[in-house]
Scaffold this motif. Structure first.
Motif, short mmCIF file in Angstrom:
data_model
loop_
_atom_site.label_atom_id
_atom_site.label_comp_id
_atom_site.label_asym_id
_atom_site.label_seq_id
_atom_site.Cartn_x
_atom_site.Cartn_y
_atom_site.Cartn_z
N ILE A 127 57.93 -2.23 8.55
CA ILE A 127 57.59 -0.85 8.85
C ILE A 127 58.47 -0.27 9.95
O ILE A 127 58.99 0.85 9.81
N PRO A 128 58.71 -0.98 11.06
CA PRO A 128 59.60 -0.41 12.08
C PRO A 128 61.00 -0.09 11.55
O PRO A 128 61.67 0.81 12.07
N ASP A 129 61.44 -0.78 10.51
CA ASP A 129 62.75 -0.49 9.94
C ASP A 129 62.80 0.86 9.23
O ASP A 129 63.89 1.33 8.89
N THR A 130 61.64 1.47 8.99
CA THR A 130 61.61 2.78 8.33
C THR A 130 61.69 3.94 9.32
O THR A 130 61.88 5.08 8.91
N TYR A 131 61.54 3.66 10.60
CA TYR A 131 61.36 4.74 11.57
C TYR A 131 62.52 5.73 11.61
O TYR A 131 62.31 6.94 11.65
N GLU A 132 63.75 5.23 11.64
CA GLU A 132 64.88 6.14 11.79
C GLU A 132 65.00 7.08 10.59
O GLU A 132 65.26 8.28 10.76
N THR A 183 61.60 13.91 8.98
CA THR A 183 60.70 14.80 9.72
C THR A 183 61.42 16.09 10.10
O THR A 183 60.84 17.19 9.99
N LYS A 184 62.66 16.00 10.52
CA LYS A 184 63.43 17.19 10.86
C LYS A 184 63.69 18.06 9.64
O LYS A 184 63.66 19.29 9.72
N PHE A 244 58.95 16.18 15.03
CA PHE A 244 59.51 14.89 15.44
C PHE A 244 58.58 13.74 15.09
O PHE A 244 57.36 13.91 14.95
N PHE A 245 59.20 12.58 14.93
CA PHE A 245 58.50 11.34 14.61
C PHE A 245 58.41 10.50 15.88
O PHE A 245 59.42 10.26 16.54
N ASP A 297 50.07 2.45 11.54
CA ASP A 297 50.47 1.57 12.64
C ASP A 297 50.42 2.27 13.99
O ASP A 297 50.79 1.69 15.01
N GLY A 298 49.96 3.53 14.01
CA GLY A 298 49.87 4.26 15.27
C GLY A 298 51.03 5.20 15.52
O GLY A 298 51.03 5.93 16.53
N ALA A 299 52.05 5.21 14.66
CA ALA A 299 53.10 6.22 14.77
C ALA A 299 52.50 7.59 14.49
O ALA A 299 51.52 7.71 13.75
N VAL A 300 53.08 8.61 15.09
CA VAL A 300 52.57 9.98 14.93
C VAL A 300 53.70 10.90 14.54
O VAL A 300 54.80 10.84 15.10
N VAL A 301 53.44 11.75 13.55
CA VAL A 301 54.39 12.79 13.15
C VAL A 301 53.86 14.13 13.64
O VAL A 301 52.72 14.51 13.37
N THR A 302 54.68 14.85 14.39
CA THR A 302 54.37 16.21 14.82
C THR A 302 55.20 17.13 13.94
O THR A 302 56.43 17.05 13.93
#
Length: 327
Positions: A72-77, A83-84, A92-93, A276-281
């Protein structure tokens, strides 16, 4: 934006963010990557710009790599980039580590609060950026606003300067409530969704509502000063929720703005949390004034003071002194 481009609690976007936990599941980092990605894409598809060919193309290009990610962390970028595309520059992510940083409370005595100074009969209220979902911190911010407006000296001020020049955004609703004594009653702002539907921000006394939902009130009954002349001071730092304050005053009689163009984060943000606790604004609407003009770029002042030889705050106070001399 700050409503936050890099704020302490950016998810409060300039709005106290409404967390839409898409699936309602508990936080867990061991869920499948594919399911995680699908949830993220589903949430991002609600963004203001996610009904465009650019969004469809970006998703089509990104999905194979996202699904092939080892963790999952490999998907963040890749999700950060999407998100942009979906919401624009105000969106932002935030990784779980990012969230842990901006979710910390202010240190003791560190809550930024509105303050007032006086130059003769001219009052200058400085409205700082503020991002928090902690009720005690919100109470401190709004309590300071009450103190600004309830004094006898405030009642005798002939006009008000609102200094937003260092305000990079935060909680949209708390800022509007904080300046509600200076706003006319009635519709002061509108939000327009990507389908063209609009909803109104309404001031009634010292209470602010959006789409018939009450979003906050100043404690007590501070005096209304909406009939007094008002000068707004803005800069390139002024962004997000602070820009919403400028928009709310646009079209009100006796209001002039001084300084330079704002940061241009004139969208309204919502948010959602991933498992996993990540947040998208995510931006879901444009800000518009009471006259139906909507913004997608920096807001220009009525009086551009860049190169005028004097600062924006000085220009605003000089203009206000002239207004007061005519009263």
């Amino acid at each position: 934006m700050t409503n936050g481009a890099g704020s302490r609690r950016a998810v409060a976007v300039g709005v106290t963010v409404l967390l839409l936990v898409i699936s309602g599941c508990s936080r867990s980092s061991d869920r499948g990557v594919r399911e995680y990605v699908d949830e993220a894409i589903s949430g991002l598809s609600e963004g203001y710009y996610a009904d465009s060919d650019a969004w469809d193309e970006a998703v089509e290009e990104a999905l194979p790599g996202l699904y092939a990610s080892d963790s999952i962390p490999d998907t963040y970028e890749a999700l950060r980039r999407l998100t942009k595309v979906a919401g624009g520059k105000h969106s932002f992510f935030s990784t779980p580590a990012d969230v842990a940083v901006w979710d910390q409370p202010f240190p003791p005595g560190g809550v930024p609060m509105p303050t007032v100074t006086y130059d003769g009969m001219v009052a200058t209220v400085t409205v700082p950026g503020f991002s928090s979902d902690d009720q005690s911190e919100i109470d401190q911010y709004l309590g300071a606003a009450v103190a600004v407006f309830e004094s006898e000296r405030a009642r005798t001020a002939c006009g008000w300067v609102i200094d937003l020049s260092a305000n990079g955004g935060g909680n949209l609703w708390e800022m509007l409530v904080a300046v509600s004594p200076l706003l006319d009653d009635g519709v002061v702002e509108a939000f327009r969704d990507r389908d063209g539907s609009t909803s109104n921000v309404v001031v009634n006394g010292n209470t602010v509502t959006w789409d018939d939902q009450e979003w906050g009130s100043l404690p007590g009954e501070p005096t209304k000063f909406a009939s007094r002349p008002i000068a707004i001071v803005q800069s390139g730092v002024t962004a997000s929720a602070a820009e919403s304050v400028i928009v709310a005053f646009a079209g009100q009689e006796g209001v002039e703005a001084f300084g330079s163009k704002t940061g241009g984060f004139t969208t309204v943000n919502n948010g959602f949390e991933l498992p996993d606790g990540a947040v998208v604004t995510l931006s879901f609407a444009l800000m518009g004034n009471r006259e139906g003009n909507f913004y997608q770029s920096p807001i220009a002042p009525d009086h551009d003071t860049k190169g005028a030889g004097v600062g924006a705050l000085t220009s605003a106070k000089d203009w206000m002194a002239d207004q007061c001399s005519d009263l």
